[in-house]
Design an enzyme around this catalytic site. Sequence first.
Site, PDB file in Angstrom:
ATOM      1  N   ILE A  57      44.940  37.254  51.556  1.00 17.49           N
ATOM      2  CA  ILE A  57      45.008  37.922  50.242  1.00 17.49           C
ATOM      3  C   ILE A  57      44.546  39.377  50.302  1.00 17.49           C
ATOM      4  O   ILE A  57      45.232  40.274  49.826  1.00 17.49           O
ATOM      5  CB  ILE A  57      44.172  37.164  49.178  1.00 17.49           C
ATOM      6  CG1 ILE A  57      44.474  35.667  49.196  1.00 17.49           C
ATOM      7  CG2 ILE A  57      44.395  37.765  47.783  1.00 17.49           C
ATOM      8  CD1 ILE A  57      45.810  35.243  48.653  1.00 17.49           C
ATOM      9  N   CYS A  60      38.639  49.739  46.654  1.00 15.68           N
ATOM     10  CA  CYS A  60      37.272  49.232  46.674  1.00 15.68           C
ATOM     11  C   CYS A  60      36.997  48.750  48.095  1.00 15.68           C
ATOM     12  O   CYS A  60      37.794  48.966  48.986  1.00 15.68           O
ATOM     13  CB  CYS A  60      37.086  48.105  45.666  1.00 15.68           C
ATOM     14  SG  CYS A  60      37.936  46.609  46.127  1.00 15.68           S
ATOM     15  N   ARG A 119      37.372  46.503  38.408  1.00 10.32           N
ATOM     16  CA  ARG A 119      38.824  46.481  38.408  1.00 10.32           C
ATOM     17  C   ARG A 119      39.369  45.836  37.132  1.00 10.32           C
ATOM     18  O   ARG A 119      40.430  46.194  36.643  1.00 10.32           O
ATOM     19  CB  ARG A 119      39.268  45.693  39.638  1.00 10.32           C
ATOM     20  CG  ARG A 119      40.699  45.841  39.940  1.00 10.32           C
ATOM     21  CD  ARG A 119      41.004  45.141  41.231  1.00 10.32           C
ATOM     22  NE  ARG A 119      42.369  44.669  41.204  1.00 10.32           N
ATOM     23  CZ  ARG A 119      43.417  45.422  41.402  1.00 10.32           C
ATOM     24  NH1 ARG A 119      43.272  46.696  41.656  1.00 10.32           N
ATOM     25  NH2 ARG A 119      44.632  44.924  41.350  1.00 10.32           N
ATOM     26  N   LYS A 154      33.033  33.692  35.704  1.00 13.28           N
ATOM     27  CA  LYS A 154      32.980  35.153  35.589  1.00 13.28           C
ATOM     28  C   LYS A 154      34.384  35.716  35.404  1.00 13.28           C
ATOM     29  O   LYS A 154      34.641  36.498  34.473  1.00 13.28           O
ATOM     30  CB  LYS A 154      32.343  35.750  36.847  1.00 13.28           C
ATOM     31  CG  LYS A 154      32.147  37.217  36.711  1.00 13.28           C
ATOM     32  CD  LYS A 154      32.591  38.149  37.770  1.00 13.28           C
ATOM     33  CE  LYS A 154      33.410  38.015  38.906  1.00 13.28           C
ATOM     34  NZ  LYS A 154      34.165  39.193  39.308  1.00 13.28           N
ATOM     35  N   ASN A 155      35.328  35.307  36.245  1.00 17.05           N
ATOM     36  CA  ASN A 155      36.671  35.881  36.157  1.00 17.05           C
ATOM     37  C   ASN A 155      37.353  35.515  34.837  1.00 17.05           C
ATOM     38  O   ASN A 155      38.064  36.324  34.250  1.00 17.05           O
ATOM     39  CB  ASN A 155      37.529  35.445  37.345  1.00 17.05           C
ATOM     40  CG  ASN A 155      37.136  36.186  38.619  1.00 17.05           C
ATOM     41  OD1 ASN A 155      36.360  37.139  38.568  1.00 17.05           O
ATOM     42  ND2 ASN A 155      37.658  35.758  39.755  1.00 17.05           N
ATOM     43  N   ARG A 185      26.725  41.001  40.093  1.00 13.21           N
ATOM     44  CA  ARG A 185      27.995  41.207  39.387  1.00 13.21           C
ATOM     45  C   ARG A 185      28.682  39.876  39.086  1.00 13.21           C
ATOM     46  O   ARG A 185      29.382  39.749  38.086  1.00 13.21           O
ATOM     47  CB  ARG A 185      28.942  42.068  40.237  1.00 13.21           C
ATOM     48  CG  ARG A 185      28.586  43.539  40.258  1.00 13.21           C
ATOM     49  CD  ARG A 185      29.650  44.312  40.974  1.00 13.21           C
ATOM     50  NE  ARG A 185      30.972  43.856  40.548  1.00 13.21           N
ATOM     51  CZ  ARG A 185      32.104  44.126  41.171  1.00 13.21           C
ATOM     52  NH1 ARG A 185      32.098  44.858  42.258  1.00 13.21           N
ATOM     53  NH2 ARG A 185      33.248  43.677  40.714  1.00 13.21           N
ATOM     54  N   ASP A 216      37.913  34.191  47.507  1.00 12.36           N
ATOM     55  CA  ASP A 216      36.520  34.454  47.122  1.00 12.36           C
ATOM     56  C   ASP A 216      35.537  33.493  47.791  1.00 12.36           C
ATOM     57  O   ASP A 216      34.326  33.728  47.756  1.00 12.36           O
ATOM     58  CB  ASP A 216      36.364  34.348  45.595  1.00 12.36           C
ATOM     59  CG  ASP A 216      36.983  35.542  44.882  1.00 12.36           C
ATOM     60  OD1 ASP A 216      37.446  36.467  45.570  1.00 12.36           O
ATOM     61  OD2 ASP A 216      36.998  35.544  43.637  1.00 12.36           O
ATOM     62  N   ARG A 231      43.606  48.333  46.164  1.00  6.90           N
ATOM     63  CA  ARG A 231      43.934  47.242  45.235  1.00  6.90           C
ATOM     64  C   ARG A 231      44.893  47.811  44.197  1.00  6.90           C
ATOM     65  O   ARG A 231      44.491  48.225  43.121  1.00  6.90           O
ATOM     66  CB  ARG A 231      42.667  46.666  44.607  1.00  6.90           C
ATOM     67  CG  ARG A 231      41.815  45.979  45.657  1.00  6.90           C
ATOM     68  CD  ARG A 231      40.620  45.310  45.082  1.00  6.90           C
ATOM     69  NE  ARG A 231      40.934  44.053  44.407  1.00  6.90           N
ATOM     70  CZ  ARG A 231      39.996  43.232  43.941  1.00  6.90           C
ATOM     71  NH1 ARG A 231      38.740  43.521  44.080  1.00  6.90           N
ATOM     72  NH2 ARG A 231      40.333  42.106  43.334  1.00  6.90           N
TER      73      ARG A 231
HETATM   74  C1  UD1 Z   1      41.456  38.308  40.991  1.00  2.83           C
HETATM   75  C2  UD1 Z   1      40.002  37.930  40.933  1.00  2.83           C
HETATM   76  C3  UD1 Z   1      39.362  38.025  42.312  1.00  2.83           C
HETATM   77  C4  UD1 Z   1      40.166  37.225  43.331  1.00  2.83           C
HETATM   78  C5  UD1 Z   1      41.648  37.604  43.279  1.00  2.83           C
HETATM   79  C6  UD1 Z   1      42.520  36.739  44.169  1.00  2.83           C
HETATM   80  C7  UD1 Z   1      39.344  38.621  38.706  1.00  2.83           C
HETATM   81  C8  UD1 Z   1      38.561  39.571  37.858  1.00  2.83           C
HETATM   82  N1  UD1 Z   1      39.326  38.830  40.025  1.00  2.83           N
HETATM   83  O1  UD1 Z   1      41.523  39.667  41.373  1.00  2.83           O
HETATM   84  O2  UD1 Z   1      38.035  37.501  42.228  1.00  2.83           O
HETATM   85  O3  UD1 Z   1      39.657  37.511  44.623  1.00  2.83           O
HETATM   86  O4  UD1 Z   1      42.136  37.473  41.925  1.00  2.83           O
HETATM   87  O5  UD1 Z   1      42.359  35.409  43.836  1.00  2.83           O
HETATM   88  O6  UD1 Z   1      39.914  37.664  38.200  1.00  2.83           O
HETATM   89  N2  UD1 Z   1      48.456  43.154  44.298  1.00  2.83           N
HETATM   90  C9  UD1 Z   1      49.409  44.158  44.449  1.00  2.83           C
HETATM   91  N3  UD1 Z   1      49.826  44.826  43.334  1.00  2.83           N
HETATM   92  C10 UD1 Z   1      49.333  44.542  42.077  1.00  2.83           C
HETATM   93  C11 UD1 Z   1      48.384  43.519  41.935  1.00  2.83           C
HETATM   94  C12 UD1 Z   1      47.947  42.826  43.068  1.00  2.83           C
HETATM   95  O7  UD1 Z   1      49.847  44.433  45.559  1.00  2.83           O
HETATM   96  O8  UD1 Z   1      49.767  45.184  41.106  1.00  2.83           O
HETATM   97  C13 UD1 Z   1      47.996  42.394  45.498  1.00  2.83           C
HETATM   98  C14 UD1 Z   1      46.495  42.602  45.764  1.00  2.83           C
HETATM   99  O9  UD1 Z   1      46.265  43.768  46.532  1.00  2.83           O
HETATM  100  C15 UD1 Z   1      46.144  41.333  46.500  1.00  2.83           C
HETATM  101  C16 UD1 Z   1      47.033  40.276  45.835  1.00  2.83           C
HETATM  102  O10 UD1 Z   1      48.112  41.001  45.220  1.00  2.83           O
HETATM  103  O11 UD1 Z   1      46.494  41.430  47.851  1.00  2.83           O
HETATM  104  C17 UD1 Z   1      46.343  39.423  44.783  1.00  2.83           C
HETATM  105  O12 UD1 Z   1      45.661  40.260  43.881  1.00  2.83           O
HETATM  106  P1  UD1 Z   1      45.281  39.803  42.389  1.00  2.83           P
HETATM  107  O13 UD1 Z   1      45.498  38.336  42.234  1.00  2.83           O
HETATM  108  O14 UD1 Z   1      45.948  40.706  41.433  1.00  2.83           O
HETATM  109  O15 UD1 Z   1      43.724  40.072  42.357  1.00  2.83           O
HETATM  110  P2  UD1 Z   1      42.850  40.503  41.128  1.00  2.83           P
HETATM  111  O16 UD1 Z   1      43.480  40.045  39.846  1.00  2.83           O
HETATM  112  O17 UD1 Z   1      42.479  41.928  41.267  1.00  2.83           O
END
Ligand code: UD1
Length: 426
Positions: free
Chosen positions: A327, A117, A93, A22-23, A397, A305, A122
């Site tokens: 995380i 969320c 997101r 999915k991701n 989802r 996850d 996030r």
């Molecule tokens: C992706 C995955 C999600 C998974 C997550 C962590 C997708 C669609 N979703 O989410 O299933 O749980 O990786 O493996 O691929 N952060 C910041 N600033 C930013 C971006 C991130 O502070 O600009 C923080 C987030 O709040 C979190 C951490 O960094 O604590 C990791 O987030 P991130 O890897 O970016 O998660 P997603 O890409 O949203």
Amino acid sequence: MSFFRIEGGNRLKGSIRISGSKNSSLALMVGAALGEEDVILTNFPQDLDAVVLAEILREVGVKVEEQAPGKVLINGSGLRMKAIPYELARKLRGSFYVAGLMLARLKAAEIPLPGGCFLGPRPVDFHIKGFQALGAEVNIEHGLMKAKMGTPVENRFFINRSSVGATVNLMYLASLTPGVFTLENAAKEPEIVDLAVLLNSMGARIRGAGTEVIRIQGVKRLQGAEHPIIPDRIEAGTYMIAVAATGGDVILENVMSDHLRTPIMKLRETGTLVEEGETTIRVAAQGPLMSTDLETAPYPGFATDLQQPFGVLMSIAEGTSIIRETIFDNRFRYLDELTRMGADVRVDRDRAIIKGVPTLSGAPVETTDLRAGAALVIAGLAAEGVTLVSGAEVIDRGYERMVEKLRKAGANIERLRDVENCQEVV
Ligand code: UD1
């Protein structure tokens, strides 16, 4: 609102076929639109997140066409500047991936900020700082990010904390920005590698994906390609845990065990048998489940996850387990629901202390987020009696045909749609 009604106690057996990731599918769908020719993605999962992202992409002129089950054609030639309605963007997101796409192709973007969320805030600050390093002028107004490309100011960017989303967005933009750009502390998830393989087959020049340093030489344009999406390691991990929780014996098909090193190690620590084939994994319960501690971490660490499904497993294991979530905040809310099913749990900030009980008892429970929903389904499968898991749409989802797959493996699960008394089977 739909529910899953589960009568617990059946051991899962037989086989379960794992869908495409999915991701990955989200990152690849948008990445495919970086070109102006047809890109065919195969092993494409049919989950709701992909449907919503397809809707968003069509809003901005990208052609997304399902040619056959699991085969999707993307053509980005019609991409145009158009505001995405917040109502649509907030559902997902991954909608923020369109920011990198627009900046790369149209040199400007206007995208609603994704907002928080159930997992807590996030932020997208790393994405934005990276865009700026690549030359974007960014303004935040009325909940929108408005950005315009200038000339690159830096030739490298250090992502403060490993972020899948920021790595994806910056790979898009750097792929079509002149010069060589280095991403440091990049996410190493298999989905990042999958994206790099697709983009390189479209003519991009990306090296180092899967390591902390990704080097990208910008090219003028990208062309068509055909690409099979990797199997979903989170779906696979979820079913592996479900098999262990029900004392079952199942062969998972269409999996890459290399992507599941940590969950496999952790399951073995619980006393569960895990046998790896080339594209299969057999999971079989063996004697009593043992507790083990766990800490989530960016890949190759234990995926956040899978923390919730594993927490359910620990709730029925012998002994006490300490689970640390590093995380996301708010990823322990499922434990309140699990407690209603008889689990013995205490949460102390980022740690959950779970003392195994001999058995859970079925109850009506509420899905708080996607993976929490999957975890509660596992709890229902392992529990005595009937569990009603609300919010089946949230689980849809990320899990393609979950009811069908679990029923085939012997589970007593069905979907109900009736807010009042949950009686109508659909
Ligand atoms: C992706 C995955 C999600 C998974 C997550 C962590 C997708 C669609 N979703 O989410 O299933 O749980 O990786 O493996 O691929 N952060 C910041 N600033 C930013 C971006 C991130 O502070 O600009 C923080 C987030 O709040 C979190 C951490 O960094 O604590 C990791 O987030 P991130 O890897 O970016 O998660 P997603 O890409 O949203």
